[in-house]
Design an enzyme around this catalytic site. Sequence first.
Site, PDB file in Angstrom:
ATOM      1  N   LYS A 194     -13.007  -7.361 -13.955  1.00  0.00           N
ATOM      2  CA  LYS A 194     -12.278  -6.220 -14.502  1.00  0.00           C
ATOM      3  C   LYS A 194     -12.854  -5.871 -15.862  1.00  0.00           C
ATOM      4  O   LYS A 194     -12.675  -6.605 -16.833  1.00  0.00           O
ATOM      5  CB  LYS A 194     -10.785  -6.494 -14.647  1.00  0.00           C
ATOM      6  CG  LYS A 194      -9.992  -5.183 -14.894  1.00  0.00           C
ATOM      7  CD  LYS A 194      -8.691  -5.382 -15.621  1.00  0.00           C
ATOM      8  CE  LYS A 194      -8.823  -5.394 -17.121  1.00  0.00           C
ATOM      9  NZ  LYS A 194      -9.232  -4.075 -17.716  1.00  0.00           N
ATOM     10  N   GLU A 269     -12.598 -16.958 -24.348  1.00  0.00           N
ATOM     11  CA  GLU A 269     -13.380 -16.703 -25.566  1.00  0.00           C
ATOM     12  C   GLU A 269     -12.603 -15.655 -26.333  1.00  0.00           C
ATOM     13  O   GLU A 269     -12.539 -14.498 -25.933  1.00  0.00           O
ATOM     14  CB  GLU A 269     -14.790 -16.235 -25.195  1.00  0.00           C
ATOM     15  CG  GLU A 269     -15.776 -16.349 -26.343  1.00  0.00           C
ATOM     16  CD  GLU A 269     -15.822 -15.096 -27.189  1.00  0.00           C
ATOM     17  OE1 GLU A 269     -15.145 -15.092 -28.248  1.00  0.00           O
ATOM     18  OE2 GLU A 269     -16.494 -14.133 -26.814  1.00  0.00           O
ATOM     19  N   CYS A 302     -16.495 -10.524 -32.350  1.00  0.00           N
ATOM     20  CA  CYS A 302     -15.561 -11.641 -32.505  1.00  0.00           C
ATOM     21  C   CYS A 302     -16.011 -12.632 -33.577  1.00  0.00           C
ATOM     22  O   CYS A 302     -15.180 -13.322 -34.154  1.00  0.00           O
ATOM     23  CB  CYS A 302     -15.354 -12.340 -31.166  1.00  0.00           C
ATOM     24  SG  CYS A 302     -16.881 -12.830 -30.349  1.00  0.00           S
ATOM     25  N   GLU A 399      -7.339 -11.052 -37.613  1.00  0.00           N
ATOM     26  CA  GLU A 399      -8.583 -10.437 -37.180  1.00  0.00           C
ATOM     27  C   GLU A 399      -8.417  -8.919 -37.174  1.00  0.00           C
ATOM     28  O   GLU A 399      -7.532  -8.382 -36.501  1.00  0.00           O
ATOM     29  CB  GLU A 399      -8.965 -10.926 -35.789  1.00  0.00           C
ATOM     30  CG  GLU A 399     -10.295 -10.362 -35.302  1.00  0.00           C
ATOM     31  CD  GLU A 399     -10.683 -10.893 -33.924  1.00  0.00           C
ATOM     32  OE1 GLU A 399     -11.863 -11.193 -33.718  1.00  0.00           O
ATOM     33  OE2 GLU A 399      -9.788 -10.985 -33.061  1.00  0.00           O
TER      34      GLU A 399
END
Length: 495
Positions: A194, A269, A302, A399
């Site tokens: 996906k 992750e 990231c 973040e």
Amino acid sequence: MTVTLDHSVEAFIGSPRQMFINGQWVDAASGRTFETPNPATGETLARVAEGDAEDISRAVRAARTAFETGPWSRMTPSERGRIIWRIGDLILAHVDELAQLESLDNGKPYLVAQAADVPLAADLFHYMAGWATKIEGNTINISVPYMPGANFHSYTLREPIGVVGQIIPWNFPLLMAAWKLGPALATGCTVVLKPAEQTPLTALRLAELIAEAGVPDGVVNVVPGFGETAGAALAAHEDVDKVAFTGSTEVGKLIVQAAAGNLKKLTLELGGKSPNIVFDDAEDSAIEGAANAIFFNHGQCCVAGSRLFVQESRYDEVVDGVAEIAKSIKIGSGLDPSTQMGPLVSDEQFRRVTGFLESGRADGATALAGGGRYGDRGYFVEPTVLTNTRPDMKVVREEIFGPVVVAEKFSNLDEIAAQANDTSYGLGAGIWTRDISKAHALAKKLRAGTVWINCYNVFDASLPFGGYKQSGWGREMGHEVLNNYTEVKAVTTLL
């Protein structure tokens, strides 16, 4: 001046894109579609089939059949390896086309996608093709205390885990698809992929190349759709043996809950808030390195070096230098060859990042560079350097996933180790110093899955990648990733 689109790209985005299930291009069972916008303009780029739970079930059934009875499981490892290698070759044969699609859908500069994203994706498939023939078990000489004198022959088999659900993010759409698909195919698994709803186009084009390479029907299925429908259904599906997810830590926690039903295996992750540490003896190149660490890929990375720590005597020099680079960055459409930074991927991400900037200002942070929107069209945000921050600020703790760096001072090695580790994340870190002994001493102290010394954002298919703490479970790439897609079976025979 902008890049002239290939005719193949114009044709690809000029008609509705279907989903790829069991080797066929099909509409969503509901008939619904969704828009994928051009982030440089906010205008609709293409319409894509909107998958939901029914489409996921169709894809999982196809993947299960392909795994249990299809030709994929009967192929030799070398046959699988040759097909995987051909995928890499086909990606390289379509570099310009894929880079243009990536730039249109994600916003990143076309030249960056052409030079980095697409070749790295091809390299991952080429690297993983070699592992198809090197997945091995072991023989073990066992001793059974309660059966003296008995002789046994014991060995292990390393077997594919089965049907894998893979959910990828929007920041490196093609590359993340390669990271996920390469090892799954090398180990003999079948996949339902996906792609992110913001950036489905290169995954769908990759499915065409995968079929062209000779991957049998049902081995790879691509179902675009939204996270709360297609993604949630894939994570919870009872006939999926494992889910591999790359994305935010918040969504990763939801994946864990969804996977509990059949205790499927998981690799995650997730997010990061990576420290980038500049000592007073660092080369001048550390200034440009610190800027690239945060502004690469618009900060939508990231491992972005979003917390810049500079030793006191060099603080002003380094932070001012990063701010000057930020001010000089050329912002514009990814299809403009002069563009160094394109737009953020979506209106949602634009609002998220500008919300953080407002929060930082409200908490007392100072924007030494940037600090707001760029232009009045599209999802552009200025490269931003924030000073006068405190460890408790939202811009320091959370973040942001945008071109925003917070800068702080430190005095010595022991102090910076504690500051750098003061986060719930542990994905990446950077160290800049001429003293290599000091660099390695600090690298040992950092709770991060990747540490770069006098460089940043260096990736290779052979290097394992993943995080400590809330940055995830498991590793991508390298031989370590093969553990994610295999089960170990012990076999013992009495002789």
